[in-house]
Design an enzyme around this catalytic site. Structure first.
Site, PDB file in Angstrom:
ATOM      1  N   SER A 152       0.873  -1.182   0.000  1.00 36.27           N
ATOM      2  CA  SER A 152       0.000   0.000   0.000  1.00 36.27           C
ATOM      3  C   SER A 152       0.906   1.226   0.000  1.00 36.27           C
ATOM      4  CB  SER A 152      -0.863  -0.018   1.261  1.00 36.27           C
ATOM      5  OG  SER A 152      -1.426   1.251   1.497  1.00 36.27           O
ATOM      6  N   TYR A 165      -2.527  -1.022  10.058  1.00 33.72           N
ATOM      7  CA  TYR A 165      -2.539  -1.376   8.634  1.00 33.72           C
ATOM      8  C   TYR A 165      -1.225  -0.942   7.981  1.00 33.72           C
ATOM      9  CZ  TYR A 165      -4.060  -1.423   3.718  1.00 33.72           C
ATOM     10  OH  TYR A 165      -4.167  -1.660   2.372  1.00 33.72           O
TER      11      TYR A 165
HETATM   12  N1  LIG Z   1      -8.523  -0.999  -2.658  1.00 30.36           N
HETATM   13  C1  LIG Z   1      -7.514  -0.176  -2.473  1.00 30.36           C
HETATM   14  O1  LIG Z   1      -7.635   1.038  -2.710  1.00 30.36           O
HETATM   15  C2  LIG Z   1      -6.191  -0.702  -1.974  1.00 30.36           C
HETATM   16  C3  LIG Z   1      -5.126   0.199  -1.896  1.00 30.36           C
HETATM   17  C4  LIG Z   1      -3.891  -0.265  -1.430  1.00 30.36           C
HETATM   18  C5  LIG Z   1      -3.739  -1.597  -1.107  1.00 30.36           C
HETATM   19  N2  LIG Z   1      -4.803  -2.444  -1.185  1.00 30.36           N
HETATM   20  C6  LIG Z   1      -4.567  -3.857  -0.837  1.00 30.36           C
HETATM   21  O2  LIG Z   1      -5.072  -4.676  -1.884  1.00 30.36           O
HETATM   22  C7  LIG Z   1      -5.498  -5.924  -1.344  1.00 30.36           C
HETATM   23  C8  LIG Z   1      -6.920  -6.197  -1.747  1.00 30.36           C
HETATM   24  O3  LIG Z   1      -7.723  -5.162  -1.215  1.00 30.36           O
HETATM   25  P1  LIG Z   1      -9.235  -4.903  -1.652  1.00 30.36           P
HETATM   26  O4  LIG Z   1      -9.381  -3.447  -1.702  1.00 30.36           O
HETATM   27  O5  LIG Z   1      -9.574  -5.747  -2.802  1.00 30.36           O
HETATM   28  O6  LIG Z   1      -9.969  -5.401  -0.320  1.00 30.36           O
HETATM   29  P2  LIG Z   1     -11.393  -6.079  -0.099  1.00 30.36           P
HETATM   30  O7  LIG Z   1     -12.336  -5.695  -1.157  1.00 30.36           O
HETATM   31  O8  LIG Z   1     -11.723  -5.813   1.334  1.00 30.36           O
HETATM   32  O9  LIG Z   1     -11.055  -7.629  -0.272  1.00 30.36           O
HETATM   33  C9  LIG Z   1     -10.208  -8.258   0.651  1.00 30.36           C
HETATM   34  C10 LIG Z   1     -10.313  -9.745   0.479  1.00 30.36           C
HETATM   35  O10 LIG Z   1      -9.552 -10.364   1.539  1.00 30.36           O
HETATM   36  C11 LIG Z   1     -10.346 -11.357   2.156  1.00 30.36           C
HETATM   37  N3  LIG Z   1     -10.039 -11.543   3.554  1.00 30.36           N
HETATM   38  C12 LIG Z   1     -10.087 -10.631   4.540  1.00 30.36           C
HETATM   39  N4  LIG Z   1      -9.849 -11.213   5.710  1.00 30.36           N
HETATM   40  C13 LIG Z   1      -9.635 -12.532   5.471  1.00 30.36           C
HETATM   41  C14 LIG Z   1      -9.370 -13.651   6.282  1.00 30.36           C
HETATM   42  N5  LIG Z   1      -9.315 -13.558   7.613  1.00 30.36           N
HETATM   43  N6  LIG Z   1      -9.203 -14.852   5.695  1.00 30.36           N
HETATM   44  C15 LIG Z   1      -9.307 -14.991   4.369  1.00 30.36           C
HETATM   45  N7  LIG Z   1      -9.584 -13.960   3.529  1.00 30.36           N
HETATM   46  C16 LIG Z   1      -9.755 -12.740   4.093  1.00 30.36           C
HETATM   47  C17 LIG Z   1     -11.771 -10.828   2.024  1.00 30.36           C
HETATM   48  O11 LIG Z   1     -12.677 -11.877   2.201  1.00 30.36           O
HETATM   49  P3  LIG Z   1     -14.222 -11.555   2.568  1.00 30.36           P
HETATM   50  O12 LIG Z   1     -14.775 -10.901   1.344  1.00 30.36           O
HETATM   51  O13 LIG Z   1     -14.789 -12.868   2.834  1.00 30.36           O
HETATM   52  O14 LIG Z   1     -14.178 -10.633   3.734  1.00 30.36           O
HETATM   53  C18 LIG Z   1     -11.749 -10.251   0.622  1.00 30.36           C
HETATM   54  O15 LIG Z   1     -11.964 -11.246  -0.346  1.00 30.36           O
HETATM   55  C19 LIG Z   1      -5.297  -5.825   0.172  1.00 30.36           C
HETATM   56  O16 LIG Z   1      -4.072  -6.405   0.513  1.00 30.36           O
HETATM   57  C20 LIG Z   1      -5.265  -4.338   0.419  1.00 30.36           C
HETATM   58  O17 LIG Z   1      -4.555  -4.019   1.580  1.00 30.36           O
HETATM   59  C21 LIG Z   1      -6.015  -2.037  -1.616  1.00 30.36           C
END
Ligand SMILES: NC(=O)c1ccc[n+]([C@@H]2O[C@H](COP(=O)([O-])OP(=O)(O)OC[C@H]3O[C@@H](n4cnc5c(N)ncnc54)[C@H](OP(=O)(O)O)[C@@H]3O)[C@@H](O)[C@H]2O)c1
Length: 247
Positions: A152, A165
């Site tokens: 991130s 985080y």
């Molecule tokens: N979106 C952004 O702007 C952004 C920016 C920087 C970095 N990131 C990084 O990109 C990655 C994906 O983020 P996202 O935005 O796509 O997040 P998201 O929509 O919240 O999706 C996160 C995924 O991780 C799964 N997860 C969470 N806790 C878990 C657990 N205990 N066991 C197994 N699976 C689990 C969730 O499952 P459930 O759906 O079942 O909860 C979901 O499928 C993350 O590492 C995040 O930190 C995102």
């Protein structure tokens, strides 16, 4: 940078994606499958994993597999058992996308609760550590293997109120660098991606007031994900790359 890859760049590859039921992980699983990979969908909510599965199947891509696992409670043995299952069912593993994470609580540092700290570090860091250890023997057997972590912007430079985080993403980048250095003379390439602000549930939780239509979608940032998994990205090792670099 041009991150284009061949349409069949991931043909015959087996790739594990964590957090494959939503957001970036869901799209990455679909995009990897679209480029020929058999994807193993790991996540905690089976219903969401089944939706990803159905979309891949309906599109006619290689049949995926589902591994339901809550990384909050998973033990080292759970990951070792999972790898045994992958080896017996598929006979190989070529790539892992460490994508699952939680945001935890956005709050002043002195108000970070111990339980919240532990949950974020468990899911975002320790689970990745245990999973990485477990998959390494299988990745070593592959001819051209990949491990891609997810960082991130707050994993490069700390930011007020992003507490656990941000610390977890610094740890993720550290893990990636340690592994990359250790594996530099092997067949395994290790990198990380910083997606940048992307239209997902996590982003909406962190920035509830923003206009999400202005954000890139998970599909928009896929070229980098595909490139780092594909033969085209083989020269890249030990880097954390911004999917949305500042112009
Ligand atoms: N979106 C952004 O702007 C952004 C920016 C920087 C970095 N990131 C990084 O990109 C990655 C994906 O983020 P996202 O935005 O796509 O997040 P998201 O929509 O919240 O999706 C996160 C995924 O991780 C799964 N997860 C969470 N806790 C878990 C657990 N205990 N066991 C197994 N699976 C689990 C969730 O499952 P459930 O759906 O079942 O909860 C979901 O499928 C993350 O590492 C995040 O930190 C995102």
């Amino acid at each position: 940078m041009d991150y284009s890859v061949a349409d069949n760049a991931l043909k015959d590859k087996v790739i594990l994606v964590t957090g494959a039921g939503a957001g970036i992980g869901k799209q990455a699983a679909i995009s990897f499958a679209q480029h020929g990979a058999t994807v193993i969908l790991l996540g905690r909510t089976v219903k969401k994993l089944e939706q990803t599965y159905d979309e891949i199947e309906q599109a006619g891509y290689p049949q995926p597999a589902i591994i339901p696992l809550d990384m909050k409670g998973a033990s080292k043995q759970n990951y070792l058992d999972m790898v045994d299952t992958i080896e017996s069912q598929f006979g190989r593993l070529d790539g892992v996308l460490h994508n699952a994470s939680i945001l935890g609580v956005i709050s002043p540092f002195d108000q970070i609760g111990e339980d919240s700290f532990d949950d974020v570090m468990q899911i975002n860091v320790k689970a990745q550590f245990l999973l990485s250890q477990a998959v390494l023997p299988l990745l070593h057997k592959a001819s051209d293997a990949r491990m891609v972590f997810t960082s991130s912007t707050v994993g490069h430079v700390g930011r007020a109120f992003w507490g656990t985080y941000a610390m977890s993403k610094f740890a993720t980048e550290g893990m990636m660098q340690v592994l990359a250095d250790e594996l530099s003379d092997t067949n395994i390439r290790v990198n990380a991606i910083n997606p940048g602000g992307t239209r997902t549930g996590m982003r909406a939780k962190a920035f509830p007031a923003e206009d999400s239509d202005l954000l890139k979608t998970p599909l928009d940032i896929m070229p980098l994900y595909l490139y780092l998994m594909a033969p085209e990205g083989k020269a890249i090792h030990g880097q954390c790359i911004d999917a949305q670099p500042k112009k």
